[in-house]
Design an enzyme around this catalytic site. Structure first.
Site, mmCIF file in Angstrom:
data_model
loop_
_atom_site.group_PDB
_atom_site.id
_atom_site.type_symbol
_atom_site.label_atom_id
_atom_site.label_comp_id
_atom_site.label_asym_id
_atom_site.label_seq_id
_atom_site.Cartn_x
_atom_site.Cartn_y
_atom_site.Cartn_z
ATOM 1 N N LYS A 246 -22.772 19.443 109.242
ATOM 2 C CA LYS A 246 -24.048 18.645 108.276
ATOM 3 C C LYS A 246 -24.844 18.507 108.234
ATOM 4 C CE LYS A 246 -23.746 13.611 107.816
ATOM 5 N NZ LYS A 246 -23.345 12.263 106.687
ATOM 6 N N GLY B 211 -24.445 19.607 118.151
ATOM 7 C CA GLY B 211 -24.036 19.128 118.944
ATOM 8 C C GLY B 211 -24.321 17.310 119.190
ATOM 9 N N GLY B 212 -25.049 16.792 117.998
ATOM 10 C CA GLY B 212 -24.272 15.507 117.407
ATOM 11 C C GLY B 212 -25.538 14.257 117.555
ATOM 12 N N GLY C 65 -17.868 17.221 104.659
ATOM 13 C CA GLY C 65 -16.692 17.408 104.668
ATOM 14 C C GLY C 65 -16.580 16.306 104.023
ATOM 15 N N GLY D 104 -28.478 -3.685 126.553
ATOM 16 C CA GLY D 104 -27.356 -2.749 127.281
ATOM 17 C C GLY D 104 -27.528 -1.975 127.788
ATOM 18 N N VAL E 268 -32.949 -13.131 117.859
ATOM 19 C CA VAL E 268 -33.903 -12.851 116.632
ATOM 20 C C VAL E 268 -34.037 -13.800 115.564
ATOM 21 C CG1 VAL E 268 -35.091 -10.620 115.654
ATOM 22 C CG2 VAL E 268 -34.502 -10.484 118.220
ATOM 23 N N ARG F 62 -24.368 0.009 116.973
ATOM 24 C CA ARG F 62 -23.935 1.305 116.234
ATOM 25 C C ARG F 62 -22.901 1.054 114.800
ATOM 26 N NH1 ARG F 62 -23.194 5.508 119.782
ATOM 27 N NH2 ARG F 62 -23.242 4.465 121.703
ATOM 28 N N ASP G 133 -16.613 8.412 118.707
ATOM 29 C CA ASP G 133 -17.657 7.403 118.037
ATOM 30 C C ASP G 133 -16.493 7.199 117.429
ATOM 31 O OD1 ASP G 133 -19.602 7.185 119.983
ATOM 32 O OD2 ASP G 133 -21.017 7.849 119.719
ATOM 33 N N HIS H 198 -24.674 14.564 155.985
ATOM 34 C CA HIS H 198 -26.619 14.428 156.870
ATOM 35 C C HIS H 198 -27.273 14.795 156.379
ATOM 36 C CE1 HIS H 198 -28.738 11.004 158.332
ATOM 37 N NE2 HIS H 198 -28.606 12.226 159.754
HETATM 38 C C1 LIG Z 1 -30.645 6.808 122.410
HETATM 39 C C2 LIG Z 1 -28.783 7.071 123.029
HETATM 40 C C3 LIG Z 1 -28.577 7.962 124.344
HETATM 41 C C4 LIG Z 1 -27.158 7.585 124.613
HETATM 42 N N1 LIG Z 1 -27.705 8.467 126.057
HETATM 43 C C5 LIG Z 1 -25.878 8.507 126.165
HETATM 44 C C6 LIG Z 1 -25.481 8.841 127.833
HETATM 45 O O1 LIG Z 1 -26.081 8.709 128.326
HETATM 46 N N2 LIG Z 1 -24.927 9.243 127.805
HETATM 47 C C7 LIG Z 1 -23.391 9.186 126.874
HETATM 48 O O2 LIG Z 1 -22.262 9.053 127.498
HETATM 49 N N3 LIG Z 1 -23.358 8.567 125.603
HETATM 50 C C8 LIG Z 1 -24.487 8.334 125.430
HETATM 51 N N4 LIG Z 1 -25.126 8.026 124.011
HETATM 52 C C9 LIG Z 1 -23.650 7.864 123.321
HETATM 53 C C10 LIG Z 1 -23.545 8.946 122.953
HETATM 54 O O3 LIG Z 1 -24.474 10.555 122.116
HETATM 55 C C11 LIG Z 1 -21.583 9.275 121.943
HETATM 56 O O4 LIG Z 1 -21.168 8.875 122.402
HETATM 57 C C12 LIG Z 1 -21.870 10.617 121.314
HETATM 58 O O5 LIG Z 1 -22.631 11.695 121.009
HETATM 59 C C13 LIG Z 1 -20.834 10.906 120.602
HETATM 60 O O6 LIG Z 1 -20.286 11.693 120.175
HETATM 61 P P1 LIG Z 1 -19.173 12.225 118.923
HETATM 62 O O7 LIG Z 1 -19.106 13.390 118.818
HETATM 63 O O8 LIG Z 1 -18.172 10.886 118.549
HETATM 64 O O9 LIG Z 1 -20.238 11.584 117.049
HETATM 65 P P2 LIG Z 1 -21.967 12.527 116.498
HETATM 66 O O10 LIG Z 1 -22.690 13.069 118.217
HETATM 67 O O11 LIG Z 1 -22.329 11.388 117.003
HETATM 68 O O12 LIG Z 1 -21.742 13.870 116.296
HETATM 69 C C14 LIG Z 1 -21.087 13.265 114.960
HETATM 70 C C15 LIG Z 1 -21.372 14.287 114.052
HETATM 71 O O13 LIG Z 1 -20.611 14.775 113.097
HETATM 72 C C16 LIG Z 1 -21.685 15.331 111.873
HETATM 73 N N5 LIG Z 1 -21.264 14.471 110.744
HETATM 74 C C17 LIG Z 1 -20.715 13.495 110.398
HETATM 75 N N6 LIG Z 1 -20.594 13.363 109.190
HETATM 76 C C18 LIG Z 1 -20.644 14.376 108.748
HETATM 77 C C19 LIG Z 1 -19.524 15.072 107.532
HETATM 78 N N7 LIG Z 1 -18.642 14.468 106.957
HETATM 79 N N8 LIG Z 1 -19.042 16.387 107.600
HETATM 80 C C20 LIG Z 1 -20.304 16.963 108.181
HETATM 81 N N9 LIG Z 1 -20.067 16.229 109.537
HETATM 82 C C21 LIG Z 1 -20.408 14.715 109.820
HETATM 83 C C22 LIG Z 1 -22.599 14.104 112.241
HETATM 84 O O14 LIG Z 1 -23.735 15.514 111.836
HETATM 85 C C23 LIG Z 1 -22.993 14.624 114.172
HETATM 86 O O15 LIG Z 1 -23.329 16.091 113.964
HETATM 87 C C24 LIG Z 1 -26.215 7.536 123.759
HETATM 88 C C25 LIG Z 1 -26.595 7.168 122.708
HETATM 89 C C26 LIG Z 1 -28.150 7.383 122.128
HETATM 90 C C27 LIG Z 1 -27.833 6.239 120.663
#
Ligand SMILES: Cc1cc2nc3c(=O)[nH]c(=O)nc-3n(C[C@H](O)[C@H](O)[C@H](O)COP(=O)(O)OP(=O)(O)OC[C@H]3O[C@@H](n4cnc5c(N)ncnc54)[C@H](O)[C@@H]3O)c2cc1C
Length: 456
Positions: A34, A38-39, A113, A180, A235, A270, A310, A442
């Site tokens: 949506k 790359g999320g 979706g 964290g 806080v 989160r 996640d 080395h």
């Molecule tokens: C600031 C920050 C730094 C981070 N750094 C690291 C790091 O260095 N190393 C690491 O391993 N992890 C890191 N993370 C964690 C990492 O970003 C997440 O664990 C990872 O993105 C999870 O992937 P995912 O595919 O489960 O979800 P997401 O990456 O959140 O992707 C989910 C996707 O689903 C889409 N979506 C949601 N609902 C719907 C729907 N109903 N229909 C269609 N699409 C939908 C969203 O738009 C999104 O694109 C970091 C997170 C943050 C916030």
């Protein structure tokens, strides 16, 4: 209603990895996304954070260059360019993922979706129309988000990490709530940009999951870089303060302290993206953390519907999401693949970097292991001296009976790459002896792990 093989809701790291694995196994994968492929990781999380961490590392290198006889005159920070470089990195990687999906023949549907039954998914397309898909198998990979802030007053200046990574100017001051991995990384970035940073953590130390000895070194580095650390602190309230600032009342070890900051960054907490997904219509249950409950095959309580990344609220790292995506895809394609969370390497892009795998010494002792610890300081490593980055150490913890490695913890230069060897050693139930008997280049930073393994 159009028929599909495997429909994946969410195109982040978990979702796109699953899609690729499905096609590698001969299936047809459809991603519904949506927002942006790359999320969170590519667009708003890992990649932007690490791109900015690289920028402040360059500031550090510029300052240290004079020790090598090189003086950069008039070094200045152009924050707009720094942010635009970060955006370029994001765009490059997102377009790389899109190309890869195209090359594998993954169908990407732009829209939102939701389940209307266990096997039917309705898509609200970006153009305002709707489409219904019948899915043989479905994978939920909708990720997580930061909740709306619950304090009253100055809400627009109470931000989350994703908003912090999109600021238009360098803040004068910032309180970061949560020490964290995300809070500590952002504290590093903004403090190196000369933002006055205070870091508030409820636990007695930063990064509570990381080995105490390692965190002690980071806390000292933070203090040396003018980051004000408040441990055992909560806080209590946030209100509008003097000028444009926010006034934050904290409970610091039982004392009430008032701190003024231009921004308050809430770095923790989160929540799973489960609303509006039609989980009730699909019959999918949640776990006690509010994420989607899954078994070792990443399957929900409904046969043929999987959840990964996640959205399960477990191990919320891309490092893990990739693996879960692969496991799920294999199961959706009829295999019996189980996720194994042994030896997950973690990384925090602070200066110096922290990486770890396995148990901390405290955890190992609490679990009743008799342990032996090998340590090696980067101050004794040739490559660290060459780089001028001698702060830090490697610590290897083994259990005495069989000699198996229980954990490896590092703080120092380029530890994200060094930890891979330790993770592999743990994965194959290796001993420090096996690392010690392996040739290491080395001079290289990897010799620090070799030395610590020899010590253990
Ligand atoms: C600031 C920050 C730094 C981070 N750094 C690291 C790091 O260095 N190393 C690491 O391993 N992890 C890191 N993370 C964690 C990492 O970003 C997440 O664990 C990872 O993105 C999870 O992937 P995912 O595919 O489960 O979800 P997401 O990456 O959140 O992707 C989910 C996707 O689903 C889409 N979506 C949601 N609902 C719907 C729907 N109903 N229909 C269609 N699409 C939908 C969203 O738009 C999104 O694109 C970091 C997170 C943050 C916030």
């Amino acid at each position: 209603m159009e028929d599909r093989d495997v429909v994946i809701i969410g195109g982040g790291p978990a979702g796109y990895t699953a899609a690729i694995r499905v096609t590698q196994l001969g299936g047809k994968a459809t991603i519904i996304e949506k927002d942006a492929i790359g999320g969170m990781c590519l667009n708003h999380g890992c990649i932007p954070t690490v791109a900015l961490a690289r920028a402040v590392e360059l500031i550090e290198m510029g300052k240290n260059a004079k020790d090598y006889g090189i003086t950069y005159k008039d070094m200045e920070v152009d924050f707009q360019r720094m942010m635009s470089k970060k955006e370029t990195v994001v765009r490059t990687l997102v377009s790389g993922v899109k190309q890869m999906l195209e090359a594998y023949g993954v169908e990407v549907i732009e829209g939102s979706g939701r389940f209307i039954s266990p096997s039917q998914i309705e898509v609200h397309l970006k153009d305002g129309t709707k489409k219904e898909l019948k899915a043989r198998k479905a994978i939920i990979s909708t990720g997580s988000r930061y909740p709306k802030v619950s304090f009253s007053g100055g809400v627009e200046k109470i931000i989350n990490p994703m908003e912090a990574l999109k600021l238009k100017e360098i803040p004068k001051s910032m309180m970061i709530v949560g020490g964290g991995f995300i809070g500590s990384s952002l504290a590093t970035i903004f403090s190196r940009l000369d933002t006055k940073v205070s870091l508030v953590e409820e636990s007695p130390r930063l990064l509570p999951q990381i080995d105490k000895e390692i965190v002690t070194i980071l806390e000292k580095e933070f203090k040396d870089n003018s980051i004000q650390i408040y441990l055992n602190t909560r806080v209590m309230s946030i209100a509008a303060g003097k000028k444009d600032d926010l006034s934050v009342l904290i409970d610091h070890k039982g004392d009430e302290v008032m701190i003024e900051a231009q921004y308050v960054l809430m770095s923790e907490g989160r929540e799973a993206n489960v609303e509006g997904l039609g989980l009730k219509e699909a019959g999918v249950s949640l776990n006690e953390k509010g994420g989607i409950a899954v078994n070792q095959q990443m399957e929900t309580n409904v046969a043929g519907i999987y959840a990964v990344g996640d959205v399960t609220m477990e191990h919320m790292w891309t490092t893990v999401a990739y693996f879960e995506g692969i496991t799920t895809a294999e199961n959706a394609m009829g295999q019996n693949s189980k996720i194994d969370y042994k030896a997950i390497p973690y990384w925090t892009p602070t200066i110096p970097e922290i990486s770890s795998v396995g148990m901390t010494e405290e955890q190992a002792l609490a679990e009743g292991y008799r342990v032996k610890v090998g340590r090696f300081p980067f101050a004794g490593n040739g490559m660290a001296a060459i780089l001028g980055q001698r702060t830090g150490m490697v610590k290897v913890i083994k259990e005495e009976r069989y000699g198996e490695i229980l954990g490896v913890h590092m703080i120092g230069p380029r530890t994200a790459d060094l930890i891979a060897e330790a993770a592999l050693a743990m994965r194959v139930e290796g001993t420090p002896g096996e690392i010690a008997k392996t040739f290491h280049v080395h001079p290289s930073l990897s010799e620090a792990l070799w030395e610590a393994a020899r010590g253990a």
